[in-house]
Every structure is written in C-alpha cells, then in structure tokens.
Design a protein around this motif. Structure first.
Motif: not given
Ligand SMILES: [Zn+2]
Length: 381
Positions: A291-298, A113-123
C-alpha cells in the motif's frame, strides 16, 4: 499481463561475462568475470572475460525481498498521512476493511501486479505475509503463477484465531505453505503457542514502535520481542525499530532472521532501526506494505545505507545473499544453480572499478535504476 514481457531469462547452458561480478556470500569483486553455466548450474566462475556468450556491465546475486504484503498493492497510498494502527491493525484497520470489500479476482490481480513490479525492479523472490487463511495463500500462489513469478514464498495467516478453529486452520495452512506470518503478539498466549507447535516456520511483526511495545508491557508484563521469543520461538522477526537491552540479548540468543523495513517505518513516522545494535545478526530487508512502498528492494538497500548507516556492502548483503541463504536459494558461486541479475547500461562503472568494494556497491545501489536489469535463473539439470 504477459509473463514474457518481464525481464527474466532462463539459462540452461552458456557463458555469461560482465565487467564486474560480485561472487559468493562475501560478494567478492571479480573484474571482469566469466561464469559458465551447464544444466542451469554454475560450473565455473573466473576472473577475466572470455569471448562470446551473453555480456553485461555488472553481474550481482539476485535480491530477495524478505517481507511484503503484496495484496495491499490494491490500495496504493490509501493510508497516506494516517497513523499505522489505524491503517494496518487487524481486524478493523483501514486495510482490513478494504480487503473485505474487494473481491478475490481483484485481489489476485493486485498481487500479480505487485509481483510483476517486483520483477521489473529485478527481484525474483518475495516472502509475502498473506492474509485470509489457506484460501488466501492459494490466491497468492495463483497470482504468482499468473505472472510466472519465480520465488514466491507465502507466509499464511490463520483465517480465524478462535481456539476451536485455530488448530484446523494451522493444519490447512501446512498443506499449502511452510510458513506462518503472525501479525502481532498481542494475541492470546494459547493461540501463539498453538502457532509455535504447528510445525510451520514462524515470522512475526515485533517492536515496530514504543507505543505497541509499551502496550504489550502493560498487558503482558513483557516487550513484544520477549513475548515472541517466549511463546513463538520465531524463525524470523520483522521490524525491531525499538529494542530494550533485554530484547537485544534475546535476539543474539535466538539468532532469527531480522527483517528491517526502514522505508515503511518512516512512511508511518516510527523512526528507523538502530543497526549498530543489530551488528552480527542475520539482517535482511523488506519493503513491507504494498500500500505504501513499491517493491524495489534496491531502494530499500540504498535507504538502509544512507538512512540507517549500514555500510553499502552490508546493505547489499541484506538484500541478497543473507535472505537467499535463509530461504535455501543459491548465491552466485560454483556448484550452485544460477541465480543472479545482469545489469546493462550502468553509467560510469569504470570510475569506481578497482576501488574499494564499498565504493563500487554504493555506486551500483544508486545507479541500478538507470540500468536495464535481467534476472538470470538456471534451468534444467
Ligand atoms: Zn509487515
């Protein structure tokens, strides 16, 4: 969770155009830009727009999130309002107690789920501090496979630091990953030396707060960073929120990848790194604990610019080309495999096009969340 729902486009042959492209390690602006791909490799990058092909508003090098703990996605904000040590310190911090409670299937689902979220942010790429020994690394790899995550770099942690078991653990880790992620340098010196001599490339958390640095000085007579350099010779150091003059010198001598996670640091009220003191070093960004920060590197890059005072272009570099180079991934350049993100629906790009690069990047970092993002990866060859 279906991989095809995620915004990844594999490109074998074709032409891609955009109103703006940021090209090469220097992020040189081409406005507009044409990129020709053959067998998954960028054969030609030119200023100007050709007819046909796939068209975007902006074409950027793909980001890479250089430090995450993906499994913590299972416990979103479980540590909200609590001090860092109580939440993440092994073996009995909150997250480690929670990790022991959930079953493997649930953890694998959280990482996916975390990795899918990362991809949705474009990473498309993360370096994941993966707990739980070699089995933990395998679990991460399975999760990445489940969502078709393109660039999953697990940094394994020995399942035991007991002297009689450590060497075997490191050997088994070597069979599943190139990297080891060391939680801290408060471990016994012999354990750290065994990690250094394991043949694995070492990443380690250091100097996240004065409190832990002072504790290290009390216990071992040196700062965390000094101890890391002396006993681990790390390829990468994570945090560096606080630094002594000697720490700064050592960083310049060793020249590791320095991964900053400013949003995580602020979440735990530890302050933020002083980027002035890190100038000239290889800087990357990580979103740290899932746990604390969403995987949005932008967002991490935007934060590094506005809160740490990095120039926008340096923040973008730390989120893209610098970690890409470190991890052996391509940048947007002739002769390299395609690895980019295309943005559609970027508002008001014409207002900054042709202005200085920092103005363009500042704008992109702020409006990327309004754009539709596609991760473009070369295939074939
Ligand atoms: Zn971390």
């Amino acid at each position: 969770m279906r991989a095809e729902a995620l915004p990844v486009r594999r490109v074998r042959d074709g032409v891609i155009t955009a109103d703006l492209g940021l090209v090469g390690e220097g992020l040189e602006p081409y406005a507009p830009v044409t990129v020709e791909v053959r067998d998954g490799v960028v054969r030609r990058v030119e200023e100007g727009r050709e007819r046909g092909g796939r068209s975007y508003d902006a074409l950027l090098p793909a980001p890479f999130n250089a430090h995450v703990h993906a499994a913590d996605w299972a416990f979103r904000h479980a540590g909200l309002g609590r001090p860092l040590e109580r939440v993440v310190a092994p073996p009995d911090g909150l997250k480690h107690r929670l990790l022991r409670e959930v079953d493997k299937g649930e953890l694998e689902g959280a990482i996916a789920g975390f990795l899918a979220a990362s991809l949705r942010f474009g990473c498309p790429g993360v370096a994941d501090f993966r707990e739980g020994g070699p089995e933990g690394v395998r679990l991460g790899l399975r999760a990445a496979g489940r969502v078709g995550f393109p660039e999953y770099v697990p940094m394994g942690r020995p399942g035991s630091w007991e002297p009689e078991r450590l060497e075997g653990e490191l050997r088994r880790l070597r069979a599943v990953t190139e990297f080891v992620g060391v939680p801290d340098v408060h471990l016994p010196g012999e354990a750290l030396e065994a990690v250094r001599d394991s043949g694995l490339r070492v990443f380690v958390h250091v100097n996240e707060s004065w409190r832990s640095v002072r504790e290290c000085v009390r216990e071992h007579g040196v700062t965390e960073l000094e101890r890391a350099v002396e006993l681990l010779e790390p390829d990468g150091v994570v945090h560096c929120v606080v630094l002594t003059g000697r720490d700064e010198e050592l960083l310049r001598e060793l020249d590791p990848l320095v991964v900053l996670c400013p949003r995580s640091n602020e979440y735990f009220e530890l302050g933020v790194p002083e980027v002035e003191r890190l100038r000239g070093l290889r800087l990357a960004l990580g979103t740290d604990n899932g746990m604390c920060v969403e995987p949005d590197v932008w967002e991490e890059a935007r934060y590094a610019w506005l809160r740490l005072g990095m120039r926008p272009v340096d923040a973008l570099r730390a989120a893209t080309v610098t970690p890409a180079r470190f991890f052996g991934l391509p940048v947007l350049e002739e002769g390299e495999r395609l690895r980019a993100v295309g943005l559609k629906g970027v508002p008001a790009l014409d207002r900054v096009a042709g202005e200085g690069l920092n103005r363009v990047v500042a704008h992109l970092l702020q409006v990327v969340k309004l754009a539709r993002v596609e991760v473009l990866l070369g295939e074939g060859g």
